[in-house]
Write an enzyme that holds these catalytic residues in place. Structure first.
Site, PDB file in Angstrom:
ATOM      1  N   ASP A  20       0.829  -1.210   0.000  1.00 44.86           N
ATOM      2  CA  ASP A  20       0.000   0.000   0.000  1.00 44.86           C
ATOM      3  C   ASP A  20       0.864   1.262   0.000  1.00 44.86           C
ATOM      4  O   ASP A  20       1.959   1.269   0.545  1.00 44.86           O
ATOM      5  CB  ASP A  20      -0.905  -0.030   1.244  1.00 44.86           C
ATOM      6  N   ARG A  24       0.220   7.611  -2.794  1.00 40.90           N
ATOM      7  CA  ARG A  24       0.751   8.707  -1.961  1.00 40.90           C
ATOM      8  C   ARG A  24       2.222   8.971  -2.262  1.00 40.90           C
ATOM      9  O   ARG A  24       2.671  10.111  -2.294  1.00 40.90           O
ATOM     10  CB  ARG A  24       0.560   8.380  -0.476  1.00 40.90           C
ATOM     11  N   HIS A  37       2.848   3.000  -8.786  1.00 41.23           N
ATOM     12  CA  HIS A  37       2.738   1.556  -9.037  1.00 41.23           C
ATOM     13  C   HIS A  37       4.000   1.062  -9.746  1.00 41.23           C
ATOM     14  O   HIS A  37       4.551   0.017  -9.399  1.00 41.23           O
ATOM     15  CB  HIS A  37       1.503   1.242  -9.876  1.00 41.23           C
ATOM     16  N   GLU A  67     -12.195  -4.642  -5.120  1.00 43.93           N
ATOM     17  CA  GLU A  67     -12.704  -3.264  -4.986  1.00 43.93           C
ATOM     18  C   GLU A  67     -11.934  -2.285  -5.892  1.00 43.93           C
ATOM     19  O   GLU A  67     -12.403  -1.175  -6.153  1.00 43.93           O
ATOM     20  CB  GLU A  67     -12.585  -2.789  -3.528  1.00 43.93           C
ATOM     21  N   ARG A  71     -11.633   2.241  -9.111  1.00 47.35           N
ATOM     22  CA  ARG A  71     -10.692   3.360  -9.325  1.00 47.35           C
ATOM     23  C   ARG A  71     -10.910   3.974 -10.705  1.00 47.35           C
ATOM     24  O   ARG A  71     -11.554   3.372 -11.561  1.00 47.35           O
ATOM     25  CB  ARG A  71      -9.261   2.841  -9.194  1.00 47.35           C
ATOM     26  N   LEU A 132      10.731 -20.582  -3.590  1.00 40.84           N
ATOM     27  CA  LEU A 132       9.732 -19.671  -3.019  1.00 40.84           C
ATOM     28  C   LEU A 132       8.480 -19.739  -3.881  1.00 40.84           C
ATOM     29  O   LEU A 132       8.579 -19.752  -5.107  1.00 40.84           O
ATOM     30  CB  LEU A 132      10.274 -18.228  -3.040  1.00 40.84           C
ATOM     31  N   ARG A 185       1.733  -4.838   6.301  1.00 40.36           N
ATOM     32  CA  ARG A 185       1.073  -3.809   5.495  1.00 40.36           C
ATOM     33  C   ARG A 185       1.885  -2.526   5.577  1.00 40.36           C
ATOM     34  O   ARG A 185       2.233  -2.070   6.672  1.00 40.36           O
ATOM     35  CB  ARG A 185      -0.353  -3.553   5.974  1.00 40.36           C
TER      36      ARG A 185
HETATM   37  C1  FPP Z   1      -1.939   0.165  -3.324  1.00 37.97           C
HETATM   38  O1  FPP Z   1      -1.457   1.478  -3.350  1.00 37.97           O
HETATM   39  C2  FPP Z   1      -1.363  -0.614  -4.392  1.00 37.97           C
HETATM   40  C3  FPP Z   1      -2.048  -1.181  -5.413  1.00 37.97           C
HETATM   41  C4  FPP Z   1      -3.515  -1.083  -5.573  1.00 37.97           C
HETATM   42  C5  FPP Z   1      -1.352  -1.928  -6.464  1.00 37.97           C
HETATM   43  C6  FPP Z   1      -0.161  -2.721  -6.021  1.00 37.97           C
HETATM   44  C7  FPP Z   1       0.623  -3.082  -7.206  1.00 37.97           C
HETATM   45  C8  FPP Z   1       1.969  -3.024  -7.287  1.00 37.97           C
HETATM   46  C9  FPP Z   1       2.868  -2.625  -6.182  1.00 37.97           C
HETATM   47  C10 FPP Z   1       2.583  -3.356  -8.580  1.00 37.97           C
HETATM   48  C11 FPP Z   1       3.569  -4.489  -8.536  1.00 37.97           C
HETATM   49  C12 FPP Z   1       3.003  -5.782  -8.294  1.00 37.97           C
HETATM   50  C13 FPP Z   1       2.503  -6.707  -9.175  1.00 37.97           C
HETATM   51  C14 FPP Z   1       2.370  -8.105  -8.739  1.00 37.97           C
HETATM   52  C15 FPP Z   1       2.099  -6.414 -10.542  1.00 37.97           C
HETATM   53  P1  FPP Z   1      -2.509   2.653  -3.484  1.00 37.97           P
HETATM   54  O2  FPP Z   1      -2.661   2.979  -4.924  1.00 37.97           O
HETATM   55  O3  FPP Z   1      -3.761   2.253  -2.763  1.00 37.97           O
HETATM   56  O4  FPP Z   1      -1.779   3.810  -2.731  1.00 37.97           O
HETATM   57  P2  FPP Z   1      -2.475   4.967  -1.872  1.00 37.97           P
HETATM   58  O5  FPP Z   1      -3.117   4.262  -0.703  1.00 37.97           O
HETATM   59  O6  FPP Z   1      -1.330   5.823  -1.477  1.00 37.97           O
HETATM   60  O7  FPP Z   1      -3.449   5.641  -2.783  1.00 37.97           O
END
Ligand code: FPP
Length: 240
Positions: A20, A24, A37, A67, A71, A132, A185
């Site tokens: 997460d 941000r 991302h 969910e 977005r 793994l 987390r």
């Molecule tokens: C949450 O951050 C993250 C996600 C919804 C996507 C997680 C994906 C990756 C880290 C990409 C790499 C992984 C793979 C397996 C493809 P957020 O967007 O909710 O952040 P925020 O809470 O700051 O808005």
């Protein structure tokens, strides 16, 4: 500090990660959320390498929740494409590291065929690896998983009084997956957010303020130290 202070005999067998804070991280830099991302890819691969060093056997990461379709459409499109492109670009590297790739989540009409084909190909290519098991939770929701499992049990014709925990567990998306010993987390949020609801029942939960794109194997090691401190407190109670 490296692996100092970590007892390699009692590392968690299965670590689950809620990645997460990407949005941000990007916003703080004046970048579009999708850049967060993209930066999360390096964090994920360093975490995989850190897990291999520690001898963690299972790592499960939350890549896209049921969910997340809510977005903005551009972000959804980016995340779907990004998951596919990571598999295209990095499957061989993961294979060379001995990583078995698996997926967890609902395969419904919203998940594009191209992506499911790529998921199946990556899982198939790496299925013999055992260093793994990296499970990527995509279109995953913990409640949906339990609903799907109950539906499957009912479809088998099991009588209501014969439906028990074992029957439900057998029908979770990956019945072989052990329960996580540790869930980490990032980004300072203290929630489960519908991740592995059944499997996390007894897991140790560790929360860190680090945003996912800044997460590295050192942070995983810190989380394992915290996990082992908690384990040792348990031992203390037993000895009294
Ligand atoms: C949450 O951050 C993250 C996600 C919804 C996507 C997680 C994906 C990756 C880290 C990409 C790499 C992984 C793979 C397996 C493809 P957020 O967007 O909710 O952040 P925020 O809470 O700051 O808005």
């Amino acid at each position: 500090m490296g692996l100092d202070g970590i007892d390699l005999d009692t590392v968690p067998r299965h670590v689950a990660c809620v990645m997460d804070g990407n949005g941000r991280w990007a916003q703080r830099r004046g970048l579009p959320r999708t850049d967060g991302h993209a930066a999360g890819e390096e964090a994920l691969f360093d975490t995989v390498k850190g897990a291999l060093e520690l001898g963690i056997e299972w790592l499960t990461v939350y890549a896209f929740s049921t969910e997340n379709w809510k977005r903005p459409v551009d972000e959804v499109r980016y995340l779907v494409g990004f998951n596919e492109s990571i598999l295209v670009r990095r499957c061989d590297e993961l294979d060379d590291l001995g990583v078995r790739i698996r997926f967890s989540g609902r395969r419904d009409w919203r998940v594009p065929k191209r992506l499911t084909r790529r998921m199946d190909a990556s899982a198939d290519q790496t299925r013999r690896n055992r260093a793994l098991t990296l499970t990527i939770a995509f279109n995953y929701g913990g409640r949906a998983e339990i609903v799907d499992a109950v539906r499957a049990v009912v479809a088998e014709g099991v009588r209501p009084d014969k439906i028990d925990e074992k029957a439900i567990r057998r029908h979770l998306y990956d019945a072989e997956m052990p329960d996580p010993d540790l869930m980490v987390r990032t980004s300072g949020e203290h929630r489960i957010s519908n991740f592995l609801l059944w499997q996390l029942a007894y897991s140790e939960l560790v929360f860190t303020d680090v945003l996912w794109p800044d997460f590295r194997r050192e942070h995983l090691q810190d989380a394992v130290r915290e996990y082992q401190r908690r384990e040792r407190r348990f031992g203390g109670v037993d000895r009294r």
